[in-house]
Design a protein around this motif. Structure first.
Motif, PDB file in Angstrom:
ATOM      1  N   SER A 232       0.825  -1.206   0.000  1.00  0.00           N
ATOM      2  CA  SER A 232       0.000   0.000   0.000  1.00  0.00           C
ATOM      3  C   SER A 232       0.861   1.259   0.000  1.00  0.00           C
ATOM      4  O   SER A 232       0.611   2.202  -0.759  1.00  0.00           O
ATOM      5  CB  SER A 232      -0.924  -0.004   1.220  1.00  0.00           C
ATOM      6  N   LEU A 283      -4.516   1.316 -11.972  1.00  0.00           N
ATOM      7  CA  LEU A 283      -3.607   0.647 -11.045  1.00  0.00           C
ATOM      8  C   LEU A 283      -2.626  -0.277 -11.770  1.00  0.00           C
ATOM      9  O   LEU A 283      -1.527  -0.532 -11.260  1.00  0.00           O
ATOM     10  CB  LEU A 283      -4.412  -0.163 -10.016  1.00  0.00           C
ATOM     11  N   THR A 300      -5.159  -6.908  -8.475  1.00  0.00           N
ATOM     12  CA  THR A 300      -6.121  -7.174  -7.395  1.00  0.00           C
ATOM     13  C   THR A 300      -5.463  -7.019  -6.030  1.00  0.00           C
ATOM     14  O   THR A 300      -6.049  -6.452  -5.087  1.00  0.00           O
ATOM     15  CB  THR A 300      -6.703  -8.586  -7.534  1.00  0.00           C
ATOM     16  N   SER A 303      -5.067  -3.301  -5.333  1.00  0.00           N
ATOM     17  CA  SER A 303      -6.357  -2.707  -4.991  1.00  0.00           C
ATOM     18  C   SER A 303      -6.762  -3.054  -3.565  1.00  0.00           C
ATOM     19  O   SER A 303      -7.200  -2.193  -2.800  1.00  0.00           O
ATOM     20  CB  SER A 303      -7.418  -3.193  -5.982  1.00  0.00           C
ATOM     21  N   GLU A 304      -6.600  -4.319  -3.190  1.00  0.00           N
ATOM     22  CA  GLU A 304      -6.979  -4.757  -1.848  1.00  0.00           C
ATOM     23  C   GLU A 304      -6.109  -4.069  -0.796  1.00  0.00           C
ATOM     24  O   GLU A 304      -6.606  -3.636   0.253  1.00  0.00           O
ATOM     25  CB  GLU A 304      -6.818  -6.275  -1.749  1.00  0.00           C
ATOM     26  N   ARG A 307      -7.273  -0.432  -0.392  1.00  0.00           N
ATOM     27  CA  ARG A 307      -8.550  -0.334   0.325  1.00  0.00           C
ATOM     28  C   ARG A 307      -8.352  -0.515   1.832  1.00  0.00           C
ATOM     29  O   ARG A 307      -9.028   0.128   2.645  1.00  0.00           O
ATOM     30  CB  ARG A 307      -9.536  -1.380  -0.203  1.00  0.00           C
ATOM     31  N   LEU A 314     -10.752   5.221  -4.706  1.00  0.00           N
ATOM     32  CA  LEU A 314     -10.721   4.280  -5.806  1.00  0.00           C
ATOM     33  C   LEU A 314     -12.047   4.306  -6.551  1.00  0.00           C
ATOM     34  O   LEU A 314     -13.088   4.663  -5.989  1.00  0.00           O
ATOM     35  CB  LEU A 314     -10.440   2.857  -5.303  1.00  0.00           C
ATOM     36  N   SER A 318     -12.551  -0.541  -8.429  1.00  0.00           N
ATOM     37  CA  SER A 318     -11.282  -0.596  -7.686  1.00  0.00           C
ATOM     38  C   SER A 318     -10.070  -0.803  -8.587  1.00  0.00           C
ATOM     39  O   SER A 318      -9.009  -1.223  -8.120  1.00  0.00           O
ATOM     40  CB  SER A 318     -11.322  -1.706  -6.622  1.00  0.00           C
ATOM     41  N   MET A 319     -10.188  -0.475  -9.859  1.00  0.00           N
ATOM     42  CA  MET A 319      -9.081  -0.638 -10.791  1.00  0.00           C
ATOM     43  C   MET A 319      -8.406   0.689 -11.135  1.00  0.00           C
ATOM     44  O   MET A 319      -7.455   0.721 -11.902  1.00  0.00           O
ATOM     45  CB  MET A 319      -9.570  -1.301 -12.086  1.00  0.00           C
ATOM     46  N   ASN A 320      -8.936   1.803 -10.579  1.00  0.00           N
ATOM     47  CA  ASN A 320      -8.390   3.136 -10.843  1.00  0.00           C
ATOM     48  C   ASN A 320      -8.295   3.912  -9.541  1.00  0.00           C
ATOM     49  O   ASN A 320      -9.129   3.764  -8.644  1.00  0.00           O
ATOM     50  CB  ASN A 320      -9.283   3.922 -11.810  1.00  0.00           C
ATOM     51  N   ALA A 321      -7.252   4.735  -9.433  1.00  0.00           N
ATOM     52  CA  ALA A 321      -7.144   5.676  -8.320  1.00  0.00           C
ATOM     53  C   ALA A 321      -7.545   7.049  -8.828  1.00  0.00           C
ATOM     54  O   ALA A 321      -7.139   7.464  -9.921  1.00  0.00           O
ATOM     55  CB  ALA A 321      -5.729   5.704  -7.771  1.00  0.00           C
TER      56      ALA A 321
END
Length: 357
Positions: A232, A283, A300, A303-304, A307, A314, A318-321
């Motif tokens: 992260s 991402l 993935t 993304s996790e 989060r 996101l 959850s594939m873009n910031a």
């Protein structure tokens, strides 16, 4: 000991398992001129150690024992002893091997046998050398130390001779001493209390003749971050790098750093805050960075981790910031005028003196 330009310390400070490094030299000005090279780097704050590290520089003589050195595990004297006068060298073994008794000692010195390989060479290799020993002389000195102070030694070297002259040995010869533990473990436990009191008396007797010249401590985290937390942190850092790159790219072509505006149909956002545009970073772009690749090759996972440990926004999938850009002051003024409110930095009324023309 005899750290001079601190080259060895500069290398060892990157070793993650070392917690204390001490450099000792008689030349105070040399220590002061090199002390700044030992300071923590920016990367030491970004990627913190899991163990503490303190670096100290002392002005002192190798033939004196300082009680603050009694807890050191290893002493190194790299190309030092040949610079000592005989009267000083005579006191060195007792100071190191008898009084301080580290677990290991490494000593290197030029091998005079090797000098025949230098064309037209006469004398010593350095103007300050007081002597240069052959392998036989150096080994005899080392064995005498082992007999007196309960150490064992093995010999090595650096700088290989030509293949047909291996009998000359290395360019510099190295002795590695290891302390021999005389007591068995059970006997040692019985005398622990007595040893502690003896150590305290020894510290008082030795004193602290060395002068502290410099000291620094490196940042560290006692509890290292988990794999997910590391991912992260790295992902957020490189996302902000990509955002900054996008801003700079738009500024270079004379535009504003606004990637998306108005409708957010493709962004996955459920609502659009007023007065703000945004930059969207996919991402999967993070996978081009080696640091991220070392941690994962899965979007993935990234993304996790974000989060769980990050406050970044996101998209719904959850594939873009999403990084929002505050609107400019001109846009805010236009919006305020449309709502019937005067612009914040415009006077509510203009005096006659200001508008006479």
């Amino acid at each position: 000991m005899g750290c001079a330009e601190c080259e060895l310390l500069k290398s060892l400070k990157f070793h993650r398992h070392i917690e204390s490094l001490i450099g000792i030299d008689i030349n105070e000005s040399l220590l002061q001129s090199n002390q700044n090279s030992l300071q923590p780097l920016i990367t030491d704050y970004l990627h913190r150690r899991s163990r503490p590290l303190k670096i100290q520089l002392f002005k002192g003589s190798i033939d004196e024992a300082d009680s603050r050195m009694m807890d050191c595990d290893l002493f190194s004297c790299i190309e030092v002893i040949e610079h000592l006068y005989p009267s000083v060298l005579e006191r060195v073994p007792a100071a190191i091997f008898q009084k301080l008794r580290p677990q290991a000692v490494i000593i290197s010195t030029p091998n005079s046998d090797f000098n025949v390989l230098f064309p037209e060479f006469v004398g010593f290799r350095h103007f300050d050398h007081k002597f240069e020993w052959s392998r036989q002389e150096f080994q005899a000195w080392c064995f005498s130390i082992c007999c007196l102070y309960h150490y064992e030694v093995e010999f090595s070297g650096v700088g290989d001779p030509p293949a047909n002259m291996t009998y000359l040995g290395h360019c510099s010869q190295i002795a590695i001493f290891r302390r021999i533990e005389k007591e068995e473990e059970e006997e040692r436990e019985e005398v622990d209390e007595e040893d502690d009191s003896n150590e305290e008396k020894e510290e008082e007797r030795l004193g602290s003749p060395y002068e502290l010249i410099y000291e620094c401590e490196f940042p560290y985290e006692p509890d290292p971050p988990t794999q997910s937390e590391r991912l992260s942190n790295e992902a957020e850092y490189y996302l902000r790098v990509l955002v900054r790159r996008e801003r700079n790219r738009y500024l270079e072509i004379g535009g504003e750093p606004t990637i998306e505006n108005g409708s957010h149909e493709n962004s996955g956002l459920t609502e659009s805050p007023r007065h703000r545009d945004f930059i969207r970073i996919e991402l999967n772009e993070l996978l081009m960075f080696p640091v991220i690749q070392e941690l994962t090759n899965s979007v993935t996972d990234i993304s996790e981790a974000l989060r769980q440990h990050s406050s970044l926004i996101l998209s719904e999938d959850s594939m873009n910031a999403i990084f929002y850009e505050e609107s400019s002051s001109e846009e805010e003024e236009e919006e305020e005028e449309r709502e019937g409110a005067p612009p914040s930095d415009t006077p509510a009324a203009v005096t006659e003196e200001e508008s006479w023309d």
